[in-house]
Design a protein around this motif. Structure first.
Motif, PDB file in Angstrom:
ATOM      1  N   ARG A 226       6.066   0.084  -4.224  1.00 37.87           N
ATOM      2  CA  ARG A 226       5.930  -0.839  -5.344  1.00 37.87           C
ATOM      3  C   ARG A 226       7.137  -1.761  -5.340  1.00 37.87           C
ATOM      4  NH1 ARG A 226       2.263  -0.164  -9.280  1.00 37.87           N
ATOM      5  NH2 ARG A 226       3.580  -1.280 -10.767  1.00 37.87           N
TER       6      ARG A 226
ATOM      7  N   ARG B 272      -5.151 -17.263  -4.800  1.00 40.05           N
ATOM      8  CA  ARG B 272      -5.653 -16.096  -4.062  1.00 40.05           C
ATOM      9  C   ARG B 272      -4.556 -15.065  -3.862  1.00 40.05           C
ATOM     10  NH1 ARG B 272      -7.469 -17.911   1.332  1.00 40.05           N
ATOM     11  NH2 ARG B 272      -7.687 -15.666   1.639  1.00 40.05           N
TER      12      ARG B 272
ATOM     13  N   SER C 225       0.822  -1.210   0.000  1.00 46.82           N
ATOM     14  CA  SER C 225       0.000   0.000   0.000  1.00 46.82           C
ATOM     15  C   SER C 225       0.858   1.262   0.000  1.00 46.82           C
ATOM     16  CB  SER C 225      -0.928   0.004   1.226  1.00 46.82           C
ATOM     17  OG  SER C 225      -0.177   0.145   2.427  1.00 46.82           O
TER      18      SER C 225
ATOM     19  N   ASN D 161      -0.942  -9.513  -8.291  1.00 46.76           N
ATOM     20  CA  ASN D 161      -1.133  -8.929  -9.621  1.00 46.76           C
ATOM     21  C   ASN D 161      -1.927  -7.629  -9.539  1.00 46.76           C
ATOM     22  OD1 ASN D 161      -1.548 -12.180 -11.223  1.00 46.76           O
ATOM     23  ND2 ASN D 161       0.310 -11.010 -10.820  1.00 46.76           N
ATOM     24  N   GLU D 162      -2.965  -7.613  -8.717  1.00 47.46           N
ATOM     25  CA  GLU D 162      -3.774  -6.397  -8.549  1.00 47.46           C
ATOM     26  C   GLU D 162      -2.943  -5.254  -7.970  1.00 47.46           C
ATOM     27  OE1 GLU D 162      -7.002  -7.570  -6.075  1.00 47.46           O
ATOM     28  OE2 GLU D 162      -7.948  -8.842  -7.610  1.00 47.46           O
ATOM     29  N   MET D 163      -1.943  -5.622  -7.169  1.00 48.41           N
ATOM     30  CA  MET D 163      -1.088  -4.607  -6.550  1.00 48.41           C
ATOM     31  C   MET D 163       0.095  -4.228  -7.443  1.00 48.41           C
ATOM     32  SD  MET D 163      -2.653  -3.921  -3.757  1.00 48.41           S
ATOM     33  CE  MET D 163      -1.473  -2.997  -2.777  1.00 48.41           C
ATOM     34  N   GLY D 164       0.126  -4.754  -8.679  1.00 47.93           N
ATOM     35  CA  GLY D 164       1.137  -4.349  -9.636  1.00 47.93           C
ATOM     36  C   GLY D 164       2.420  -5.157  -9.621  1.00 47.93           C
TER      37      GLY D 164
ATOM     38  N   GLU E 273       4.741  -7.896 -10.906  1.00 49.17           N
ATOM     39  CA  GLU E 273       4.807  -8.590 -12.190  1.00 49.17           C
ATOM     40  C   GLU E 273       5.564  -9.909 -12.127  1.00 49.17           C
ATOM     41  OE1 GLU E 273       6.343  -5.937 -15.108  1.00 49.17           O
ATOM     42  OE2 GLU E 273       4.625  -4.578 -15.012  1.00 49.17           O
TER      43      GLU E 273
ATOM     44  N   THR F 127      -1.512 -14.830  -5.500  1.00 53.81           N
ATOM     45  CA  THR F 127      -0.943 -14.294  -6.741  1.00 53.81           C
ATOM     46  C   THR F 127      -1.912 -13.325  -7.424  1.00 53.81           C
ATOM     47  OG1 THR F 127      -1.688 -16.226  -8.023  1.00 53.81           O
ATOM     48  CG2 THR F 127       0.539 -16.302  -7.100  1.00 53.81           C
ATOM     49  N   SER F 128      -3.203 -13.588  -7.339  1.00 54.99           N
ATOM     50  CA  SER F 128      -4.183 -12.648  -7.907  1.00 54.99           C
ATOM     51  C   SER F 128      -4.119 -11.305  -7.188  1.00 54.99           C
ATOM     52  CB  SER F 128      -5.594 -13.229  -7.808  1.00 54.99           C
ATOM     53  OG  SER F 128      -5.736 -14.372  -8.605  1.00 54.99           O
ATOM     54  N   PHE F 129      -3.995 -11.362  -5.871  1.00 50.69           N
ATOM     55  CA  PHE F 129      -3.860 -10.129  -5.095  1.00 50.69           C
ATOM     56  C   PHE F 129      -2.595  -9.381  -5.489  1.00 50.69           C
ATOM     57  CE2 PHE F 129      -1.750  -8.168  -1.436  1.00 50.69           C
ATOM     58  CZ  PHE F 129      -2.641  -7.139  -1.171  1.00 50.69           C
TER      59      PHE F 129
END
Length: 214
Positions: free
Chosen positions: A71, A104, A68, A110-113, A115, A106-108
């Motif tokens: 990056r 769950r 949050s 990815n949403e947080m940028g 790569e 890895t999807s999170f």
């Protein structure tokens, strides 16, 4: 932390979070020990599943707080779930216990940028590569040659998998000629195909000289 956030905002280097002992199998191995964990897959599968689900929540919350404010370029899972002859658990068990918790997280990420999602696991992981890819993992290392891992063969079968390692530590101990042969048989092809960082396939063997290491 506030000072680190300022430093990371202006950094010119890649940043990774995670690593030992962050993972699913790896974290439980760290907490229970290898033998007790493997027995619990059979004796108390509900406990193992509960742990896996909890860990998914835990990594999302822990890493979410950091992400949050900063990056990162890579998140590193430590699993170490294979040995010379193959993985400690079957692909079916991976699918049953680990696939959904991994997805769950890895999807999170990815949403947080994030790569690059990197898994550290020793041994022969041939049977688990498709499942790691399905779970959202993008990269694996160290591809131990002594366990039968061949990065050129893996690249040909999984062109999208990012690969680190795969340089035979025992060849590095055999002198310049062996080193050149090892590098030339792998590195040009791997670099041409992309998604590869060449380095030794585990800890440096004690018989490697400093000059040959350099």
């Amino acid at each position: 932390w506030k000072e680190l956030v300022k430093e990371y905002a202006g950094r010119d280097y890649p940043l990774t979070i995670g690593g030992y002992p962050c993972g699913f199998y790896g974290a439980l191995r760290f907490l229970m020990g290898e033998e007790r964990l493997l027995l619990n897959f059979y004796d108390d599968p509900a406990l193992v599943q509960d742990f896996m689900n909890y860990l998914a929540d835990f990594w999302i919350q822990l890493w979410g707080e950091a992400l949050s404010e900063i990056r990162v370029d890579c998140v590193n899972f430590w699993e170490d779930m294979a040995y010379r002859s193959g993985p400690f658990i079957s692909p079916q068990m991976f699918r049953e216990f680990m696939l959904l918790p991994y997805k769950r997280v890895t999807s999170f990420l990815n949403e947080m940028g994030v790569e690059v999602i990197l898994v550290d696991t020793d041994g022969n992981i041939e049977k688990l590569i498709p499942l790691f890819l399905e779970s959202g993992v993008t990269a694996i290392f160290p591809f131990e040659v002594q366990a039968g891992m061949d990065i050129v063969s893996v690249r040909e079968r999984y062109p999208r998998l990012q690969i680190l390692g795969g340089i035979d530590k025992m060849k590095i101990a055999q002198g310049r000629k062996a080193i050149d042969e090892e590098l030339n048989s792998k590195v040009p092809f791997m670099l041409k195909s992309g998604g590869y960082i060449p380095h030794i396939d585990h800890h440096v063997h004690p018989s490697v000289s400093w000059e040959d290491f350099k």
